[in-house]
Design a protein around this motif. Structure first.
Motif, short mmCIF file in Angstrom:
data_model
loop_
_atom_site.label_atom_id
_atom_site.label_comp_id
_atom_site.label_asym_id
_atom_site.label_seq_id
_atom_site.Cartn_x
_atom_site.Cartn_y
_atom_site.Cartn_z
N GLU A 189 -2.41 6.60 11.81
CA GLU A 189 -3.25 7.04 10.69
C GLU A 189 -2.46 7.93 9.73
OE1 GLU A 189 -6.36 6.06 9.77
OE2 GLU A 189 -6.15 4.60 11.40
N VAL A 190 -1.53 8.71 10.27
CA VAL A 190 -0.67 9.54 9.41
C VAL A 190 0.18 8.63 8.52
CG1 VAL A 190 1.17 11.27 9.35
CG2 VAL A 190 -0.63 11.42 11.10
N TYR A 191 0.77 7.62 9.11
CA TYR A 191 1.55 6.65 8.33
C TYR A 191 0.68 6.01 7.25
CZ TYR A 191 3.77 2.25 7.12
OH TYR A 191 4.29 1.19 6.42
N LYS A 192 -0.53 5.59 7.63
CA LYS A 192 -1.43 4.93 6.68
C LYS A 192 -1.82 5.84 5.53
CE LYS A 192 -4.96 2.78 8.32
NZ LYS A 192 -6.08 2.36 9.19
N SER A 193 -1.76 7.14 5.72
CA SER A 193 -2.07 8.06 4.62
C SER A 193 -0.87 8.27 3.70
CB SER A 193 -2.55 9.41 5.17
OG SER A 193 -1.49 10.13 5.77
N LEU A 194 0.33 8.07 4.21
CA LEU A 194 1.56 8.30 3.42
C LEU A 194 2.05 7.05 2.70
CD1 LEU A 194 3.49 10.48 6.02
CD2 LEU A 194 2.39 11.27 3.91
N ALA A 195 1.98 5.90 3.35
CA ALA A 195 2.55 4.67 2.78
C ALA A 195 1.97 4.30 1.41
CB ALA A 195 2.40 3.51 3.76
N PRO A 196 0.65 4.38 1.20
CA PRO A 196 0.12 3.97 -0.11
C PRO A 196 0.66 4.78 -1.28
CG PRO A 196 -1.66 4.10 1.49
CD PRO A 196 -0.43 4.68 2.14
N ILE A 197 1.01 6.02 -1.04
CA ILE A 197 1.56 6.87 -2.10
C ILE A 197 2.87 6.27 -2.60
CG2 ILE A 197 2.54 9.15 -2.60
CD1 ILE A 197 0.53 10.20 -0.38
N ALA A 198 3.75 5.89 -1.67
CA ALA A 198 5.04 5.29 -2.04
C ALA A 198 4.84 3.90 -2.63
CB ALA A 198 5.96 5.24 -0.83
N ILE A 199 3.95 3.13 -2.05
CA ILE A 199 3.71 1.76 -2.55
C ILE A 199 3.30 1.81 -4.01
CG2 ILE A 199 2.12 -0.20 -2.35
CD1 ILE A 199 2.36 0.21 0.74
N LYS A 200 2.33 2.64 -4.33
CA LYS A 200 1.84 2.74 -5.71
C LYS A 200 2.94 3.25 -6.65
CE LYS A 200 -1.86 4.57 -8.52
NZ LYS A 200 -3.08 5.37 -8.58
N LYS A 201 3.68 4.26 -6.22
CA LYS A 201 4.71 4.85 -7.08
C LYS A 201 5.76 3.83 -7.50
CE LYS A 201 8.01 8.58 -7.52
NZ LYS A 201 8.53 9.84 -6.98
N TYR A 202 6.06 2.87 -6.63
CA TYR A 202 7.10 1.89 -6.91
C TYR A 202 6.55 0.53 -7.36
CZ TYR A 202 10.20 5.47 -5.39
OH TYR A 202 10.87 6.68 -5.32
N GLY A 203 5.31 0.55 -7.85
CA GLY A 203 4.75 -0.64 -8.49
C GLY A 203 4.11 -1.64 -7.57
N GLY A 204 3.89 -1.28 -6.32
CA GLY A 204 3.28 -2.21 -5.38
C GLY A 204 1.76 -2.15 -5.42
N ARG A 205 1.16 -3.23 -4.98
CA ARG A 205 -0.30 -3.25 -4.81
C ARG A 205 -0.62 -4.09 -3.58
NH1 ARG A 205 -3.74 -7.47 -7.04
NH2 ARG A 205 -2.40 -9.20 -7.65
N TYR A 206 -1.52 -3.56 -2.78
CA TYR A 206 -1.93 -4.26 -1.57
C TYR A 206 -2.65 -5.55 -1.94
CZ TYR A 206 -0.99 -0.19 1.39
OH TYR A 206 -0.38 0.83 2.08
#
Length: 100
Positions: free
Chosen positions: A18-35
């Protein structure tokens, strides 16, 4: 040309994950990714049953995926995931135009 990151994850410590799941979206969004999908309902149609969590993220291009993966923000997320899951991360180039 778009690029995709496909992650297949075997979660071994759901609480720490759950800690990972809270951190990963921040980096994904910053670098232009979208789920495109993030661990939703899944059914195997052929081959060995897939039991791992599957995540697909779209990026503008391969360079953006690599920038995300090597970023300080995602390194922090990977550190949180280290003892919580094992995974396979694959990136692939998308099509520049639809086939039909």
């Amino acid at each position: 040309m778009p690029a995709y990151m496909i992650a297949r994850i075997d979660v071994t410590d759901p609480e720490q994950y759950e800690v990972y799941k809270s951190l990963a979206p921040i980096a994904i969004k910053k670098y232009g990714g979208r789920y495109l999908t993030r661990g939703g309902a899944m059914e195997t149609l052929e081959g060995p049953e897939e039991t791992r969590r599957v995540v697909i993220v779209e990026y503008p291009d391969m360079a953006a995926v690599k920038a995300f993966y090597d970023s300080p923000e995602y390194k922090k997320a990977r550190e949180a995931r280290k003892d919580a899951a094992e995974g396979q991360f694959v990136i692939l180039e998308g099509l520049d135009k639809p086939l039909w």
